[in-house]
Motif scaffolding. Sequence first.
Motif, PDB file in Angstrom:
ATOM      1  N   MET A  64       3.685  12.381   9.568  1.00  0.00           N
ATOM      2  CA  MET A  64       2.463  12.444   8.758  1.00  0.00           C
ATOM      3  C   MET A  64       1.396  13.283   9.451  1.00  0.00           C
ATOM      4  O   MET A  64       0.713  14.085   8.813  1.00  0.00           O
ATOM      5  CB  MET A  64       1.958  11.040   8.451  1.00  0.00           C
ATOM      6  CG  MET A  64       2.814  10.332   7.430  1.00  0.00           C
ATOM      7  SD  MET A  64       2.083   8.766   6.953  1.00  0.00           S
ATOM      8  CE  MET A  64       2.842   8.528   5.360  1.00  0.00           C
ATOM      9  N   ALA A  65       1.283  13.121  10.749  1.00  0.00           N
ATOM     10  CA  ALA A  65       0.308  13.918  11.499  1.00  0.00           C
ATOM     11  C   ALA A  65       0.690  15.400  11.458  1.00  0.00           C
ATOM     12  O   ALA A  65      -0.159  16.265  11.266  1.00  0.00           O
ATOM     13  CB  ALA A  65       0.209  13.416  12.929  1.00  0.00           C
ATOM     14  N   ALA A  66       1.973  15.692  11.639  1.00  0.00           N
ATOM     15  CA  ALA A  66       2.429  17.090  11.644  1.00  0.00           C
ATOM     16  C   ALA A  66       2.262  17.734  10.271  1.00  0.00           C
ATOM     17  O   ALA A  66       1.909  18.909  10.169  1.00  0.00           O
ATOM     18  CB  ALA A  66       3.892  17.160  12.081  1.00  0.00           C
ATOM     19  N   ALA A  67       2.498  16.971   9.210  1.00  0.00           N
ATOM     20  CA  ALA A  67       2.400  17.532   7.849  1.00  0.00           C
ATOM     21  C   ALA A  67       0.980  17.913   7.482  1.00  0.00           C
ATOM     22  O   ALA A  67       0.772  18.781   6.642  1.00  0.00           O
ATOM     23  CB  ALA A  67       2.945  16.528   6.837  1.00  0.00           C
ATOM     24  N   THR A  68      -0.008  17.289   8.094  1.00  0.00           N
ATOM     25  CA  THR A  68      -1.402  17.596   7.766  1.00  0.00           C
ATOM     26  C   THR A  68      -2.093  18.420   8.843  1.00  0.00           C
ATOM     27  O   THR A  68      -3.291  18.665   8.758  1.00  0.00           O
ATOM     28  CB  THR A  68      -2.192  16.297   7.528  1.00  0.00           C
ATOM     29  OG1 THR A  68      -2.060  15.457   8.678  1.00  0.00           O
ATOM     30  CG2 THR A  68      -1.674  15.571   6.299  1.00  0.00           C
ATOM     31  N   ASP A  69      -1.333  18.856   9.834  1.00  0.00           N
ATOM     32  CA  ASP A  69      -1.882  19.698  10.895  1.00  0.00           C
ATOM     33  C   ASP A  69      -2.046  21.120  10.347  1.00  0.00           C
ATOM     34  O   ASP A  69      -1.068  21.754   9.960  1.00  0.00           O
ATOM     35  CB  ASP A  69      -0.930  19.692  12.090  1.00  0.00           C
ATOM     36  CG  ASP A  69      -1.412  20.536  13.249  1.00  0.00           C
ATOM     37  OD1 ASP A  69      -2.459  21.205  13.129  1.00  0.00           O
ATOM     38  OD2 ASP A  69      -0.742  20.529  14.293  1.00  0.00           O
ATOM     39  N   PRO A  70      -3.282  21.647  10.301  1.00  0.00           N
ATOM     40  CA  PRO A  70      -3.488  22.980   9.719  1.00  0.00           C
ATOM     41  C   PRO A  70      -2.797  24.103  10.492  1.00  0.00           C
ATOM     42  O   PRO A  70      -2.542  25.166   9.942  1.00  0.00           O
ATOM     43  CB  PRO A  70      -5.011  23.155   9.734  1.00  0.00           C
ATOM     44  CG  PRO A  70      -5.554  22.086  10.589  1.00  0.00           C
ATOM     45  CD  PRO A  70      -4.517  21.020  10.739  1.00  0.00           C
ATOM     46  N   SER A  71      -2.470  23.868  11.748  1.00  0.00           N
ATOM     47  CA  SER A  71      -1.798  24.920  12.525  1.00  0.00           C
ATOM     48  C   SER A  71      -0.276  24.876  12.346  1.00  0.00           C
ATOM     49  O   SER A  71       0.428  25.746  12.847  1.00  0.00           O
ATOM     50  CB  SER A  71      -2.142  24.775  14.015  1.00  0.00           C
ATOM     51  OG  SER A  71      -1.603  23.567  14.522  1.00  0.00           O
ATOM     52  N   PRO A 120       0.829  -1.220   0.000  1.00  0.00           N
ATOM     53  CA  PRO A 120       0.000   0.000   0.000  1.00  0.00           C
ATOM     54  C   PRO A 120       0.859   1.263   0.000  1.00  0.00           C
ATOM     55  O   PRO A 120       1.951   1.287   0.556  1.00  0.00           O
ATOM     56  CB  PRO A 120      -0.813  -0.120   1.286  1.00  0.00           C
ATOM     57  CG  PRO A 120      -0.081  -1.094   2.132  1.00  0.00           C
ATOM     58  CD  PRO A 120       0.701  -1.989   1.220  1.00  0.00           C
ATOM     59  N   LEU A 121       0.336   2.273  -0.643  1.00  0.00           N
ATOM     60  CA  LEU A 121       1.008   3.565  -0.715  1.00  0.00           C
ATOM     61  C   LEU A 121       0.945   4.235   0.655  1.00  0.00           C
ATOM     62  O   LEU A 121      -0.102   4.246   1.294  1.00  0.00           O
ATOM     63  CB  LEU A 121       0.317   4.439  -1.758  1.00  0.00           C
ATOM     64  CG  LEU A 121       1.020   5.729  -2.153  1.00  0.00           C
ATOM     65  CD1 LEU A 121       2.340   5.421  -2.847  1.00  0.00           C
ATOM     66  CD2 LEU A 121       0.142   6.523  -3.089  1.00  0.00           C
ATOM     67  N   ARG A 122       2.052   4.767   1.112  1.00  0.00           N
ATOM     68  CA  ARG A 122       2.087   5.442   2.412  1.00  0.00           C
ATOM     69  C   ARG A 122       2.041   6.947   2.164  1.00  0.00           C
ATOM     70  O   ARG A 122       3.057   7.588   1.956  1.00  0.00           O
ATOM     71  CB  ARG A 122       3.341   5.009   3.182  1.00  0.00           C
ATOM     72  CG  ARG A 122       3.374   3.493   3.378  1.00  0.00           C
ATOM     73  CD  ARG A 122       4.534   3.009   4.175  1.00  0.00           C
ATOM     74  NE  ARG A 122       5.815   3.274   3.546  1.00  0.00           N
ATOM     75  CZ  ARG A 122       6.977   2.811   4.011  1.00  0.00           C
ATOM     76  NH1 ARG A 122       7.002   2.063   5.088  1.00  0.00           N
ATOM     77  NH2 ARG A 122       8.102   3.084   3.400  1.00  0.00           N
ATOM     78  N   LEU A 123       0.837   7.475   2.185  1.00  0.00           N
ATOM     79  CA  LEU A 123       0.583   8.865   1.832  1.00  0.00           C
ATOM     80  C   LEU A 123      -0.551   9.392   2.683  1.00  0.00           C
ATOM     81  O   LEU A 123      -1.509   8.689   2.958  1.00  0.00           O
ATOM     82  CB  LEU A 123       0.191   8.938   0.350  1.00  0.00           C
ATOM     83  CG  LEU A 123      -0.300  10.273  -0.196  1.00  0.00           C
ATOM     84  CD1 LEU A 123       0.863  11.229  -0.362  1.00  0.00           C
ATOM     85  CD2 LEU A 123      -1.001  10.059  -1.525  1.00  0.00           C
ATOM     86  N   ILE A 124      -0.433  10.648   3.106  1.00  0.00           N
ATOM     87  CA  ILE A 124      -1.531  11.319   3.796  1.00  0.00           C
ATOM     88  C   ILE A 124      -1.612  12.735   3.232  1.00  0.00           C
ATOM     89  O   ILE A 124      -0.587  13.372   2.986  1.00  0.00           O
ATOM     90  CB  ILE A 124      -1.343  11.318   5.329  1.00  0.00           C
ATOM     91  CG1 ILE A 124      -2.597  11.826   6.015  1.00  0.00           C
ATOM     92  CG2 ILE A 124      -0.114  12.103   5.742  1.00  0.00           C
ATOM     93  CD1 ILE A 124      -2.648  11.535   7.496  1.00  0.00           C
ATOM     94  N   LEU A 125      -2.832  13.190   2.996  1.00  0.00           N
ATOM     95  CA  LEU A 125      -3.050  14.513   2.421  1.00  0.00           C
ATOM     96  C   LEU A 125      -3.811  15.388   3.402  1.00  0.00           C
ATOM     97  O   LEU A 125      -4.611  14.893   4.201  1.00  0.00           O
ATOM     98  CB  LEU A 125      -3.849  14.393   1.120  1.00  0.00           C
ATOM     99  CG  LEU A 125      -3.229  13.507   0.041  1.00  0.00           C
ATOM    100  CD1 LEU A 125      -4.183  13.362  -1.126  1.00  0.00           C
ATOM    101  CD2 LEU A 125      -1.885  14.062  -0.412  1.00  0.00           C
ATOM    102  N   ALA A 126      -3.561  16.678   3.324  1.00  0.00           N
ATOM    103  CA  ALA A 126      -4.298  17.629   4.159  1.00  0.00           C
ATOM    104  C   ALA A 126      -5.779  17.536   3.817  1.00  0.00           C
ATOM    105  O   ALA A 126      -6.131  17.276   2.663  1.00  0.00           O
ATOM    106  CB  ALA A 126      -3.773  19.041   3.928  1.00  0.00           C
ATOM    107  N   PRO A 127      -6.646  17.738   4.782  1.00  0.00           N
ATOM    108  CA  PRO A 127      -8.083  17.664   4.510  1.00  0.00           C
ATOM    109  C   PRO A 127      -8.504  18.686   3.457  1.00  0.00           C
ATOM    110  O   PRO A 127      -7.967  19.790   3.394  1.00  0.00           O
ATOM    111  CB  PRO A 127      -8.728  17.989   5.856  1.00  0.00           C
ATOM    112  CG  PRO A 127      -7.657  17.928   6.867  1.00  0.00           C
ATOM    113  CD  PRO A 127      -6.346  18.061   6.170  1.00  0.00           C
ATOM    114  N   ALA A 128      -9.471  18.295   2.630  1.00  0.00           N
ATOM    115  CA  ALA A 128      -9.991  19.209   1.604  1.00  0.00           C
ATOM    116  C   ALA A 128     -10.591  20.433   2.282  1.00  0.00           C
ATOM    117  O   ALA A 128     -11.251  20.330   3.303  1.00  0.00           O
ATOM    118  CB  ALA A 128     -11.052  18.497   0.771  1.00  0.00           C
TER     119      ALA A 128
END
Length: 198
Positions: A129-136, A19-27
Motif C-alpha cells: 500500500m505504501a509503495a502503490a501511493t509513493d509518487p516516485s 472496514p474497506l482496505r484501500l489507500i489512494l494516491a494523494p490528490a
Amino acid sequence: MTATMLDKPAVEDRTSSLPLRLILAPAGAAPALIDGAWWPRSRDLTAELPSLTALLDPLWGRITRVTVNPTFWPVIPRKVPVAGHVVHVGWFKAEQDPHKLLLLSYTTGRWDLLVIPPETGPATAARLMAAATDPSQCLTASGLIQEAELFRIAAEADWDSTRETVWDSEGGHDTRRPTSRTPAGAVIDHVATPAKGM
C-alpha cells in the motif's frame, strides 16, 4: 464452558461489516502507473465491489465500469448492483495486468488500483500500500507484487539466519565432533593431481 453447534453454517456478509482496505494516491500527486491499492477480503467481485464503489463514487464520480484480468478472479459477473446503480464488469486477459483493477467513471475518468491478493499477510500488504501511493514509484502492479515477494523471501531468509545465530549462541549447536559417514574399511579413491606441464 458451552459450545453451540449449528446445523447449517451461519451465512453473513463479511465485507459489509469490515472496514474497506484501500489507500489512494494523494490528490494533486503526479500521474503514476497506479492510483492506489485495494486489499479485498476475497476473490468474490459481487461481494467486494459494492463497498469499493460506494466509497469511490463520492470521490471520483459514479463508477460505471470495472475491468479485471480473469487470472485471479474465479467468477466475473457481468453486472454488480451497488448503491443506486449498476456497475458493469469486464475483463481483459492479455491487455490488463493481472494484479490491477481498472475503474471508469463517465464523468471524471479512469483509475488503476493495485489489487493486493486477499491472502497476503498484513506486513506485506502495508508495504504494498505504501509503495502503490509513493509518487516516485514507477513499477506496474505486477512489478510491485514481485518486489514485495522478493522482499518477503529476503526477510524470511534473514529471520532464519537470525534464529540460527540465536540457537547457536544459546548452546543449540552440536559441540561434538561430527562422525565420519564413511563405513569402516571403505576405500576412497582420490583423483590424482595432474603433473606440472601436462
